[in-house]
Design a protein around this motif. Structure first.
Motif, mmCIF file in Angstrom:
data_model
loop_
_atom_site.group_PDB
_atom_site.id
_atom_site.type_symbol
_atom_site.label_atom_id
_atom_site.label_comp_id
_atom_site.label_asym_id
_atom_site.label_seq_id
_atom_site.Cartn_x
_atom_site.Cartn_y
_atom_site.Cartn_z
ATOM 1 N N LEU A 20 10.598 -38.536 -39.547
ATOM 2 C CA LEU A 20 9.809 -37.779 -40.528
ATOM 3 C C LEU A 20 9.725 -38.476 -41.883
ATOM 4 N N GLY A 21 10.834 -39.035 -42.353
ATOM 5 C CA GLY A 21 10.818 -39.713 -43.654
ATOM 6 C C GLY A 21 9.879 -40.901 -43.674
ATOM 7 N N SER A 22 9.947 -41.744 -42.659
ATOM 8 C CA SER A 22 9.061 -42.913 -42.629
ATOM 9 C C SER A 22 7.616 -42.492 -42.377
ATOM 10 N N TRP A 23 7.406 -41.409 -41.625
ATOM 11 C CA TRP A 23 6.036 -40.926 -41.408
ATOM 12 C C TRP A 23 5.441 -40.426 -42.712
ATOM 13 N N LEU A 24 6.236 -39.682 -43.508
ATOM 14 C CA LEU A 24 5.750 -39.196 -44.800
ATOM 15 C C LEU A 24 5.479 -40.336 -45.770
ATOM 16 N N ALA A 25 6.284 -41.400 -45.685
ATOM 17 C CA ALA A 25 6.079 -42.549 -46.572
ATOM 18 C C ALA A 25 4.760 -43.253 -46.277
ATOM 19 N N MET A 26 4.248 -43.114 -45.067
ATOM 20 C CA MET A 26 2.988 -43.770 -44.694
ATOM 21 C C MET A 26 1.765 -42.945 -45.072
ATOM 22 N N ARG A 27 1.930 -41.714 -45.487
ATOM 23 C CA ARG A 27 0.798 -40.857 -45.834
ATOM 24 C C ARG A 27 0.181 -41.285 -47.164
ATOM 25 N N ASP A 28 -1.058 -40.942 -47.367
ATOM 26 C CA ASP A 28 -1.796 -41.274 -48.581
ATOM 27 C C ASP A 28 -1.746 -40.073 -49.521
ATOM 28 N N PHE A 29 -0.911 -40.154 -50.562
ATOM 29 C CA PHE A 29 -0.760 -39.052 -51.502
ATOM 30 C C PHE A 29 -1.538 -39.269 -52.787
ATOM 31 N N THR A 30 -2.537 -40.139 -52.762
ATOM 32 C CA THR A 30 -3.408 -40.290 -53.920
ATOM 33 C C THR A 30 -4.351 -39.092 -53.963
ATOM 34 N N PRO A 31 -4.962 -38.830 -55.105
ATOM 35 C CA PRO A 31 -5.906 -37.692 -55.158
ATOM 36 C C PRO A 31 -7.021 -37.795 -54.117
ATOM 37 N N GLY A 32 -7.509 -39.003 -53.875
ATOM 38 C CA GLY A 32 -8.548 -39.169 -52.858
ATOM 39 C C GLY A 32 -8.035 -38.872 -51.457
ATOM 40 N N GLY A 33 -6.800 -39.280 -51.176
ATOM 41 C CA GLY A 33 -6.208 -39.013 -49.866
ATOM 42 C C GLY A 33 -5.958 -37.538 -49.646
ATOM 43 N N ILE A 34 -5.500 -36.853 -50.685
ATOM 44 C CA ILE A 34 -5.260 -35.408 -50.577
ATOM 45 C C ILE A 34 -6.579 -34.667 -50.402
ATOM 46 N N MET A 35 -7.596 -35.060 -51.161
ATOM 47 C CA MET A 35 -8.907 -34.411 -51.011
ATOM 48 C C MET A 35 -9.494 -34.686 -49.626
ATOM 49 N N GLY A 36 -9.269 -35.868 -49.098
ATOM 50 C CA GLY A 36 -9.737 -36.174 -47.745
ATOM 51 C C GLY A 36 -9.052 -35.299 -46.710
ATOM 52 N N ALA A 37 -7.746 -35.070 -46.883
ATOM 53 C CA ALA A 37 -7.013 -34.216 -45.948
ATOM 54 C C ALA A 37 -7.499 -32.776 -46.037
ATOM 55 N N VAL A 38 -7.750 -32.295 -47.257
ATOM 56 C CA VAL A 38 -8.277 -30.935 -47.431
ATOM 57 C C VAL A 38 -9.658 -30.829 -46.790
ATOM 58 N N ARG A 39 -10.468 -31.836 -46.975
ATOM 59 C CA ARG A 39 -11.820 -31.833 -46.400
ATOM 60 C C ARG A 39 -11.765 -31.820 -44.865
ATOM 61 N N ARG A 40 -10.875 -32.640 -44.282
ATOM 62 C CA ARG A 40 -10.749 -32.652 -42.822
ATOM 63 C C ARG A 40 -10.252 -31.305 -42.299
ATOM 64 N N GLY A 41 -9.336 -30.682 -43.028
ATOM 65 C CA GLY A 41 -8.850 -29.368 -42.615
ATOM 66 C C GLY A 41 -9.943 -28.319 -42.688
ATOM 67 N N TYR A 42 -10.741 -28.358 -43.762
ATOM 68 C CA TYR A 42 -11.838 -27.409 -43.896
ATOM 69 C C TYR A 42 -12.875 -27.620 -42.792
ATOM 70 N N ASP A 43 -13.209 -28.880 -42.531
ATOM 71 C CA ASP A 43 -14.192 -29.160 -41.469
ATOM 72 C C ASP A 43 -13.688 -28.696 -40.119
ATOM 73 N N ARG A 44 -12.400 -28.895 -39.832
ATOM 74 C CA ARG A 44 -11.831 -28.460 -38.567
ATOM 75 C C ARG A 44 -11.877 -26.932 -38.449
ATOM 76 N N TYR A 45 -11.504 -26.222 -39.521
ATOM 77 C CA TYR A 45 -11.555 -24.755 -39.528
ATOM 78 C C TYR A 45 -12.987 -24.263 -39.356
#
Length: 88
Positions: A20-45
């Motif tokens: 889990l720690g190394s997986w979290l370290a690979m995630r994109d926590f920039t504002p663009g990455g977070i907005m992309g994740a929110v967008r993908r979640g909204y599109d999936r819903y």
């Protein structure tokens, strides 16, 4: 045998607790990455519950339940303060 999947491409539900720690370290926590994740979640819903041929009340009721939970969380400090009062 399934092909080896990179840890970066692994879904959260498939990550082992030790990874889990190394997986979290690979995630994109920039504002663009977070907005992309929110967008993908909204599109999936939206595609699963709203944009369907024969829809029901499921998607709308989940949005309403989420709104109720969020509004209670936002007003919890006021509610907590008022519950100890007896007459005023």
């Amino acid at each position: 045998l399934p092909a080896a999947v990179l840890l970066k491409d692994t879904k959260l539900m498939d990550v082992k607790l030790g990874q889990l720690g190394s997986w979290l370290a690979m995630r994109d926590f920039t504002p663009g990455g977070i907005m992309g994740a929110v967008r993908r979640g909204y599109d999936r819903y939206y595609n699963k519950y709203i944009n369907v041929r024969k829809g029901g009340l499921g998607g709308i009721s989940m949005v309403l339940a989420g709104y109720i939970v969020l509004s209670y969380m936002w007003s919890y400090s006021h509610v907590k303060h008022d519950r100890r009062r007896k007459y005023h």
